[in-house]
Design a protein around this motif. Sequence first.
Motif, PDB file in Angstrom:
ATOM      1  N   LEU A  73       0.823  -1.215   0.000  1.00  0.00           N
ATOM      2  CA  LEU A  73       0.000   0.000   0.000  1.00  0.00           C
ATOM      3  C   LEU A  73       0.854   1.261   0.000  1.00  0.00           C
ATOM      4  CD1 LEU A  73      -2.727  -1.132   2.559  1.00  0.00           C
ATOM      5  CD2 LEU A  73      -3.075  -0.687   0.123  1.00  0.00           C
ATOM      6  N   ALA A 131      -4.390  -7.417   6.433  1.00  0.00           N
ATOM      7  CA  ALA A 131      -5.729  -7.425   5.837  1.00  0.00           C
ATOM      8  C   ALA A 131      -5.720  -8.080   4.456  1.00  0.00           C
ATOM      9  CB  ALA A 131      -6.271  -6.006   5.751  1.00  0.00           C
ATOM     10  N   ARG A 320     -16.019  -4.350   8.337  1.00  0.00           N
ATOM     11  CA  ARG A 320     -14.608  -3.991   8.430  1.00  0.00           C
ATOM     12  C   ARG A 320     -13.807  -4.559   7.243  1.00  0.00           C
ATOM     13  NH1 ARG A 320      -9.926  -3.154   7.932  1.00  0.00           N
ATOM     14  NH2 ARG A 320      -8.354  -2.938   9.569  1.00  0.00           N
ATOM     15  N   SER A 336      -4.382   4.727   1.808  1.00  0.00           N
ATOM     16  CA  SER A 336      -4.531   4.441   3.229  1.00  0.00           C
ATOM     17  C   SER A 336      -3.212   4.666   3.956  1.00  0.00           C
ATOM     18  CB  SER A 336      -4.984   2.991   3.399  1.00  0.00           C
ATOM     19  OG  SER A 336      -4.858   2.607   4.741  1.00  0.00           O
ATOM     20  N   HIS A 369      -6.425  -0.119  13.939  1.00  0.00           N
ATOM     21  CA  HIS A 369      -6.202  -1.168  14.928  1.00  0.00           C
ATOM     22  C   HIS A 369      -5.990  -0.419  16.243  1.00  0.00           C
ATOM     23  CE1 HIS A 369      -5.690  -3.420  11.248  1.00  0.00           C
ATOM     24  NE2 HIS A 369      -4.660  -2.680  10.909  1.00  0.00           N
ATOM     25  N   HIS A 376      -5.734   4.026  10.435  1.00  0.00           N
ATOM     26  CA  HIS A 376      -5.715   4.145   8.973  1.00  0.00           C
ATOM     27  C   HIS A 376      -6.619   5.286   8.517  1.00  0.00           C
ATOM     28  CE1 HIS A 376      -3.475   0.495   8.511  1.00  0.00           C
ATOM     29  NE2 HIS A 376      -4.429  -0.289   8.960  1.00  0.00           N
ATOM     30  N   GLU A 413       2.647  -0.365   9.877  1.00  0.00           N
ATOM     31  CA  GLU A 413       2.635  -1.707   9.290  1.00  0.00           C
ATOM     32  C   GLU A 413       2.736  -1.758   7.763  1.00  0.00           C
ATOM     33  OE1 GLU A 413      -1.101  -3.563  10.345  1.00  0.00           O
ATOM     34  OE2 GLU A 413      -2.272  -2.058   9.306  1.00  0.00           O
ATOM     35  N   HIS A 414       2.503  -0.667   7.048  1.00  0.00           N
ATOM     36  CA  HIS A 414       2.548  -0.746   5.581  1.00  0.00           C
ATOM     37  C   HIS A 414       3.947  -0.557   5.022  1.00  0.00           C
ATOM     38  CE1 HIS A 414      -1.966   0.574   5.409  1.00  0.00           C
ATOM     39  NE2 HIS A 414      -1.794  -0.636   5.903  1.00  0.00           N
TER      40      HIS A 414
HETATM   41  C1  LAC Z   1      -6.168  -2.713   6.920  1.00  0.00           C
HETATM   42  C2  LAC Z   1      -5.065  -2.286   6.017  1.00  0.00           C
HETATM   43  C3  LAC Z   1      -5.362  -0.976   5.368  1.00  0.00           C
HETATM   44  O1  LAC Z   1      -5.945  -2.842   8.105  1.00  0.00           O
HETATM   45  O2  LAC Z   1      -3.845  -2.215   6.709  1.00  0.00           O
HETATM   46  O3  LAC Z   1      -7.281  -2.913   6.404  1.00  0.00           O
END
Ligand code: LAC
Length: 455
Positions: A73, A131, A320, A336, A369, A376, A413-414
């Motif tokens: 992402l 995800a 979600r 995102s 999260h 996000h 995390e990305h």
């Molecule tokens: C999520 C991705 C955007 O958590 O990291 O859906």
Amino acid sequence: VKKSLVREFRKILGAQRCLDAPEDLYAYSHDCYARGKPELVLIPRTTQEVSAILRIAHREGVPVTPRGGGSSLCGATTPIRGGIVLATNQMDKILEVSQEDRLAVVEPGVVTLRLHQAVEAVGLFYPPDPASYAMSLIGGNVATNAGGPRCLKYGVTRDYLLGLEVVLADGEVLQTGSRAVKDVTGYDLTRLFCGSEGTLGVITRITVRLIPKPETKRTILTSLRTVEEASQMVSRIIGAGILPTTLEFMDQAYLQTVEELMHLGLPVEAGAMLLIEVDGFEEAVERQAGIVERFCKEHGALDVAVARTPQESDQLWKGRRMGTVALMRAAKLMISHDATVPASSIPELVAHTHEVALQADLKVVIIGHAGDGNMHPIFLLDPSRQGEMERFDKASRELFRFTVEKGGTLSGEHGIGLEKNPYLHLQVNEIGMRTMRAIKKALDPKGILNPGKFV
Ligand code: LAC
Ligand code: ZN
């Protein structure tokens, strides 16, 4: 990439796995963030082939962009300097799942979900769950140190690595770590490569640590009047000594946008929604879920739903999981962020994000999260609008500045990739950059690996 080189690669891989037709180059030109322009796509099946490819690329100084599932992402796998895309998707064997040693040895091209299923079939568990797990590859997860909803309780990809096999820029094959859970022998090279986004080497084999599969889980979905109330609920749950598997947050703008697209019956009047999951032994899960449910009811939640079966749980997750995919239909371009702050700063970050977006005349929805502060802000953009991307860049810079000021990070995390490269200095000072450049220079002196990223 000279014609003579293409012939050399064809001799190693055959014509089927050495692609230069325009349609093939197009298919491998992008990830989920941006599009580049490779000259050649190579699809090795063995470590020896990866090593042979890198030896030649190193000799000739040709850029090599390693690629997993292409679900980045942040543009971590976008080939921006031409050259070779080295796709690891056909190195897709699960080589070993050991119940006795509680580990698995896999090749980088294994789809993350396939690894989950393989180990769960024998009562074991690999927690990290980005995800994108139905399409992301485990090699890419390691290269980006991927996170996910379950990481609140269980930690991220790097917490499950025992060892790696990595082909270095010059084609040499490095082994890191071991099969032992405890290992303090020398520098922690495994973790150096984890999160290096293909800039230091190509990961060709991964040994992951596994844990026993939790006996059961319970999913709770609750809507609250305001973001502050949601945030207080998060603190209350953690404060009660409960560490949920996941603690997902969705804001009102997200609920409203997704409801418009999917008609799931989401509570569009709620200020925020929390999706809470607890797992473990039945008795413990029952008790923890009971406490969470009681908190929700006692502290003014608008609504509480508890799932007791996997089917009911899937139903609660729908808004979600499917929602973020549906959002792609709501905009020409969806970006995102993964700004991460200490949990106490979540309300401020949410408020500031809305304020910044409003001022920049941009549409934003926020999920996150929440338990680990990994939010996000999802921008729904229209690049054809006058000045939209400039306003987006400015808004992004302000948000990155804000997260760092709060003691957080640009990326939870990305990863950095293309997206956050211009902002790296906001968090990493000159000494940090110098240290990173020294590492890059030592391992990739010619700068052929994923050039244009990081340093
Ligand atoms: C999520 C991705 C955007 O958590 O990291 O859906
Ligand atoms: Zn996420």
